[in-house]
Design a protein around this motif. Structure first.
Motif, PDB file in Angstrom:
ATOM      1  N   VAL A  11     -26.677  25.549-120.111  1.00  0.00           N
ATOM      2  CA  VAL A  11     -27.589  26.549-120.673  1.00  0.00           C
ATOM      3  C   VAL A  11     -27.138  27.922-120.186  1.00  0.00           C
ATOM      4  CG1 VAL A  11     -29.972  27.364-120.764  1.00  0.00           C
ATOM      5  CG2 VAL A  11     -29.510  24.907-120.708  1.00  0.00           C
ATOM      6  N   ASN A  12     -26.960  28.841-121.123  1.00  0.00           N
ATOM      7  CA  ASN A  12     -26.419  30.157-120.770  1.00  0.00           C
ATOM      8  C   ASN A  12     -27.408  31.299-120.863  1.00  0.00           C
ATOM      9  OD1 ASN A  12     -23.729  29.307-120.214  1.00  0.00           O
ATOM     10  ND2 ASN A  12     -23.465  29.018-122.412  1.00  0.00           N
ATOM     11  N   GLU A  13     -28.606  31.030-121.371  1.00  0.00           N
ATOM     12  CA  GLU A  13     -29.581  32.101-121.528  1.00  0.00           C
ATOM     13  C   GLU A  13     -30.989  31.543-121.519  1.00  0.00           C
ATOM     14  OE1 GLU A  13     -27.866  33.399-125.188  1.00  0.00           O
ATOM     15  OE2 GLU A  13     -29.377  32.342-126.383  1.00  0.00           O
ATOM     16  N   VAL A  14     -31.930  32.453-121.275  1.00  0.00           N
ATOM     17  CA  VAL A  14     -33.341  32.094-121.287  1.00  0.00           C
ATOM     18  C   VAL A  14     -34.108  33.263-121.892  1.00  0.00           C
ATOM     19  CG1 VAL A  14     -33.744  32.963-118.935  1.00  0.00           C
ATOM     20  CG2 VAL A  14     -35.251  31.221-119.878  1.00  0.00           C
ATOM     21  N   LYS A  23     -27.023  34.273-118.464  1.00  0.00           N
ATOM     22  CA  LYS A  23     -26.692  33.747-117.148  1.00  0.00           C
ATOM     23  C   LYS A  23     -26.023  34.775-116.246  1.00  0.00           C
ATOM     24  CE  LYS A  23     -25.924  29.270-116.469  1.00  0.00           C
ATOM     25  NZ  LYS A  23     -25.278  27.965-116.604  1.00  0.00           N
ATOM     26  N   GLY A  24     -25.243  35.668-116.770  1.00  0.00           N
ATOM     27  CA  GLY A  24     -24.531  36.636-115.945  1.00  0.00           C
ATOM     28  C   GLY A  24     -25.193  38.001-115.844  1.00  0.00           C
ATOM     29  N   SER A  25     -26.456  38.114-116.262  1.00  0.00           N
ATOM     30  CA  SER A  25     -27.114  39.426-116.314  1.00  0.00           C
ATOM     31  C   SER A  25     -27.144  40.140-114.967  1.00  0.00           C
ATOM     32  CB  SER A  25     -28.540  39.292-116.850  1.00  0.00           C
ATOM     33  OG  SER A  25     -28.533  38.846-118.186  1.00  0.00           O
ATOM     34  N   VAL A  26     -27.519  39.446-113.915  1.00  0.00           N
ATOM     35  CA  VAL A  26     -27.615  40.090-112.601  1.00  0.00           C
ATOM     36  C   VAL A  26     -26.222  40.448-112.087  1.00  0.00           C
ATOM     37  CG1 VAL A  26     -28.354  39.818-110.206  1.00  0.00           C
ATOM     38  CG2 VAL A  26     -29.826  39.004-112.063  1.00  0.00           C
ATOM     39  N   ALA A  27     -25.269  39.557-112.268  1.00  0.00           N
ATOM     40  CA  ALA A  27     -23.895  39.847-111.824  1.00  0.00           C
ATOM     41  C   ALA A  27     -23.312  41.017-112.604  1.00  0.00           C
ATOM     42  CB  ALA A  27     -23.019  38.607-111.980  1.00  0.00           C
TER      43      ALA A  27
END
Length: 90
Positions: A11-14, A23-27
Protein backbone atom coordinates in the motif's frame (compact mmCIF):
# COMPACT_ATOMS: atom_id res chain seq x y z
CA UNK A 1 4.03 0.35 15.98
CA UNK A 2 6.11 -0.22 12.87
CA UNK A 3 5.86 1.43 9.44
CA UNK A 4 4.25 -1.66 7.92
CA UNK A 5 1.56 -1.52 10.61
CA UNK A 6 0.54 1.90 9.26
CA UNK A 7 0.95 1.16 5.54
CA UNK A 8 1.70 -2.42 4.49
CA UNK A 9 4.43 -2.89 1.87
CA UNK A 10 1.86 -3.23 -0.94
CA UNK A 11 0.00 0.00 0.00
CA UNK A 12 1.52 3.30 -1.09
CA UNK A 13 -1.04 5.87 0.00
CA UNK A 14 -3.83 6.61 2.42
CA UNK A 15 -6.69 9.11 2.36
CA UNK A 16 -7.19 11.05 5.58
CA UNK A 17 -10.17 13.38 5.60
CA UNK A 18 -10.14 13.41 1.81
CA UNK A 19 -6.42 14.30 1.66
CA UNK A 20 -4.07 11.90 -0.10
CA UNK A 21 -0.88 11.10 1.81
CA UNK A 22 1.67 9.02 -0.04
CA UNK A 23 4.14 6.72 1.65
CA UNK A 24 7.08 9.07 1.07
CA UNK A 25 5.36 12.33 2.05
CA UNK A 26 7.31 12.94 5.26
CA UNK A 27 10.63 11.92 3.71
CA UNK A 28 9.96 14.21 0.72
CA UNK A 29 9.23 17.10 3.10
CA UNK A 30 12.51 16.44 4.91
CA UNK A 31 14.49 16.39 1.65
CA UNK A 32 12.91 19.65 0.49
CA UNK A 33 13.39 21.27 3.90
CA UNK A 34 17.10 20.47 3.69
CA UNK A 35 17.32 22.24 0.33
CA UNK A 36 15.34 25.23 1.59
CA UNK A 37 17.60 25.56 4.62
CA UNK A 38 20.83 25.22 2.62
CA UNK A 39 22.30 28.67 1.98
CA UNK A 40 24.38 27.17 -0.85
CA UNK A 41 21.32 25.85 -2.71
CA UNK A 42 20.65 27.48 -6.05
CA UNK A 43 17.63 29.74 -6.45
CA UNK A 44 16.17 27.17 -8.86
CA UNK A 45 16.56 24.36 -6.31
CA UNK A 46 15.04 26.51 -3.55
CA UNK A 47 12.07 27.48 -5.73
CA UNK A 48 11.42 23.84 -6.59
CA UNK A 49 11.73 22.81 -2.91
CA UNK A 50 9.28 25.56 -1.91
CA UNK A 51 6.77 24.37 -4.50
CA UNK A 52 7.06 20.78 -3.32
CA UNK A 53 6.71 21.77 0.34
CA UNK A 54 3.51 23.70 -0.40
CA UNK A 55 2.16 20.66 -2.27
CA UNK A 56 2.99 18.41 0.72
CA UNK A 57 1.48 20.61 3.45
CA UNK A 58 -2.09 19.25 3.22
CA UNK A 59 -0.85 15.67 3.63
CA UNK A 60 1.46 16.62 6.50
CA UNK A 61 -1.41 18.41 8.26
CA UNK A 62 -3.71 15.41 7.69
CA UNK A 63 -1.05 13.12 9.15
CA UNK A 64 -0.72 15.40 12.19
CA UNK A 65 3.00 15.96 11.68
CA UNK A 66 2.91 19.55 12.93
CA UNK A 67 0.78 18.57 15.93
CA UNK A 68 3.70 16.47 17.17
CA UNK A 69 6.86 17.97 15.69
CA UNK A 70 8.18 21.52 15.71
CA UNK A 71 10.31 22.73 12.83
CA UNK A 72 13.60 23.91 14.33
CA UNK A 73 15.14 25.52 11.26
CA UNK A 74 13.98 29.16 11.21
CA UNK A 75 13.90 29.44 7.40
CA UNK A 76 11.77 26.34 6.99
CA UNK A 77 9.58 27.19 10.00
CA UNK A 78 8.86 30.69 8.64
CA UNK A 79 8.12 29.35 5.17
CA UNK A 80 5.68 26.75 6.50
CA UNK A 81 4.05 29.25 8.86
CA UNK A 82 3.51 31.66 5.97
CA UNK A 83 1.74 28.91 4.03
CA UNK A 84 -0.16 27.58 7.03
CA UNK A 85 -2.04 30.84 7.48
CA UNK A 86 -5.41 30.43 5.89
CA UNK A 87 -5.09 26.64 5.84
CA UNK A 88 -8.39 24.87 6.49
CA UNK A 89 -8.99 24.08 10.17
CA UNK A 90 -8.81 20.44 11.17
Amino acid sequence: MRPQDILPDDVNEVRLGGILARKGSVAAFMANARVLSDPAASEEARTEAERHIVELLPALRALGVFDVFEIRNETVRAFVAKHERGAPAR
